[in-house]
Design an enzyme around this catalytic site. Structure first.
Site, PDB file in Angstrom:
ATOM      1  N   GLY A  14       0.808  -1.212   0.000  1.00 19.14           N
ATOM      2  CA  GLY A  14       0.000   0.000   0.000  1.00 19.14           C
ATOM      3  C   GLY A  14       0.840   1.259   0.000  1.00 19.14           C
ATOM      4  O   GLY A  14       0.588   2.188   0.774  1.00 19.14           O
ATOM      5  N   GLY A  18       0.306   8.229   0.868  1.00 20.69           N
ATOM      6  CA  GLY A  18       0.162   8.242   2.314  1.00 20.69           C
ATOM      7  C   GLY A  18       1.374   7.770   3.080  1.00 20.69           C
ATOM      8  O   GLY A  18       2.528   7.966   2.665  1.00 20.69           O
ATOM      9  N   SER A 145      -1.915   1.022  14.804  1.00 20.82           N
ATOM     10  CA  SER A 145      -2.482   2.333  15.083  1.00 20.82           C
ATOM     11  C   SER A 145      -2.686   2.471  16.580  1.00 20.82           C
ATOM     12  O   SER A 145      -2.825   1.466  17.294  1.00 20.82           O
ATOM     13  CB  SER A 145      -3.835   2.481  14.373  1.00 20.82           C
ATOM     14  OG  SER A 145      -4.542   3.609  14.840  1.00 20.82           O
ATOM     15  N   TYR A 158     -12.473  -1.093  12.619  1.00 23.93           N
ATOM     16  CA  TYR A 158     -11.081  -0.734  12.317  1.00 23.93           C
ATOM     17  C   TYR A 158     -10.195  -0.988  13.534  1.00 23.93           C
ATOM     18  O   TYR A 158      -9.129  -1.602  13.424  1.00 23.93           O
ATOM     19  CB  TYR A 158     -11.016   0.735  11.906  1.00 23.93           C
ATOM     20  CG  TYR A 158      -9.612   1.285  11.767  1.00 23.93           C
ATOM     21  CD1 TYR A 158      -8.842   0.990  10.657  1.00 23.93           C
ATOM     22  CD2 TYR A 158      -9.065   2.111  12.759  1.00 23.93           C
ATOM     23  CE1 TYR A 158      -7.555   1.503  10.514  1.00 23.93           C
ATOM     24  CE2 TYR A 158      -7.782   2.627  12.632  1.00 23.93           C
ATOM     25  CZ  TYR A 158      -7.038   2.322  11.515  1.00 23.93           C
ATOM     26  OH  TYR A 158      -5.766   2.818  11.386  1.00 23.93           O
TER      27      TYR A 158
END
Length: 269
Positions: A14, A18, A145, A158
Site C-alpha cells: 500500500g 500516504g 495504530s 477498524y
C-alpha cells in the site's frame, strides 16, 4: 548509528500514497531497493515516477521498483509472491478505515476489514519470513495504530483489526526468536495522509479545498483530546520511526509496539 540498508530488498504494501509512500521513500533514501506496491500498474508507476524524482541525484539511494498486486486477497498475494519471491524487509502497511456506527456495521464489513488489514500481513509474513530466518537477517513491520489500544467509537471494526495486528506481530516475533529477524508494530496516531484528509472532511461535512491543519487540530481536540502535540502527525514523522526499526541500529528491538501517536495514549506502557 548504522542506518545503512544498501543491498537490502524491501516491500512496502500500500505504498502508492500516504504513510506507505513515505516509508518507501525513507527506506530508499537509506539505500534499500524498495518494491512500491499498489493494486494497479498505473498507480504504481505514478508513485515510482514521483519517488525517483525525489531521490534523483542522492548518493547512496536505492533503486525502487514496481510490485503490483492486490494484497487484500489470497490470489493477489500469490501473484505478488510469484513476481517477488524474497525480501529482506517487509512492511505490512496496507489498510482501510471508514467511520460507521457500530450498530450499522454488517458482517461483510467486519470480514472485509479483517481480510484487508490483518490477513494481508499474515499471508505475506508467512511467505517471506522463513527466507529471512534462513539468511539470518530480516525485518517485519506491521503498521498498526493507536486505535489498537484506544478503540475509536466511530469505527470499532477498524480498531479491532489493529488490535489483531499487535497480536500477530508479537506472536511472529516469538516464533522467530534468535534468528536475526525482528518483528515489530508501529502505532501511528492521527496522521495527515490523503486518506485521513478525506476522512476529516467527511466528518466535518466539508467539500473541496480546506485548511487541513485547522481541520486536523479540530479533529484532535474533539476526538483525540489526550494528544500531547495537539495536531496530526506528518507522514514523514511516522516513516522515520519505521525506517529506524528496519535498520541495523534496531537489532535489539523485537516484539515491540512503538508509538508515533503524539501522546494520545495515556498509559505509560
Amino acid at each position: 548509528m548504522d542506518l545503512n540498508l544498501s543491498g537490502r530488498r524491501a516491500l512496502v504494501t500500500g505504498s502508492t500514497g500516504g504513510i506507505g509512500y513515505g516509508i518507501a521513500l525513507a527506506l530508499t533514501e537509506l539505500g534499500a531497493d524498495v518494491g512500491v506496491n499498489g493494486r494497479t500498474a498505473e498507480r504504481v508507476e505514478a508513485a515510482l515516477a514521483r519517488l525517483r524524482g525525489e531521490i534523483a541525484g542522492r548518493t547512496g539511494a536505492g533503486s525502487p521498483f514496481a510490485a503490483v498486486g492486490d494484497v487484500a486477497s489470497a490470489a493477489g498475494v500469490g501473484a505478488l509472491l510469484s513476481a517477488l519471491p524474497a525480501v529482506d524487509i517487509l512492511v505490512n502497511n496496507t489498510g482501510i478505515f471508514e467511520p460507521k456506527p457500530f450498530f450499522e456495521i454488517p458482517d461483510a464489513d467486519w470480514q472485509r476489514f479483517f481480510e484487508v488489514n490483518v490477513m494481508s500481513g499474515v499471508r505475506l509474513s508467512r511467505a517471506y519470513t522463513p527466507g529471512m530466518t534462513t539468511r539470518g537477517w530480516g525485518r517485519v513491520i506491521f503498521i498498526a495504530s493507536e486505535s489498537a489500544l484506544n478503540i475509536p467509537n466511530e469505527m470499532v471494526h477498524y480498531g479491532m483489526t489493529k488490535t489483531a495486528q499487535l497480536a500477530v506481530s508479537r506472536g511472529l516475533a516469538q516464533a522467530v526468536a534468535g534468528t536475526g529477524v525482528t518483528v515489530n508494530s508501529v502505532l501511528p496516531g492521527p496522521t495527515l495522509s490523503e486518506g485521513v484528509a478525506d476522512f476529516m472532511k467527511q466528518m466535518a461535512g466539508v467539500e473541496g479545498d480546506a485548511d487541513l491543519d485547522a481541520l486536523g487540530r479540530q479533529f484532535v481536540a474533539e476526538h483525540r483530546p489526550t494528544s500531547l502535540i495537539g495536531r496530526l502527525a506528518t507522514v514523514e514523522e511516522v516513516a522515520s520511526m519505521v525506517a529506524y526499526l528496519c535498520s541495523p541500529a534496531a537489532s535489539a528491538t523485537s516484539g515491540a509496539a512503538l508509538r508515533v501517536d503524539g501522546g494520545v495514549l495515556t498509559s505509560i506502557a
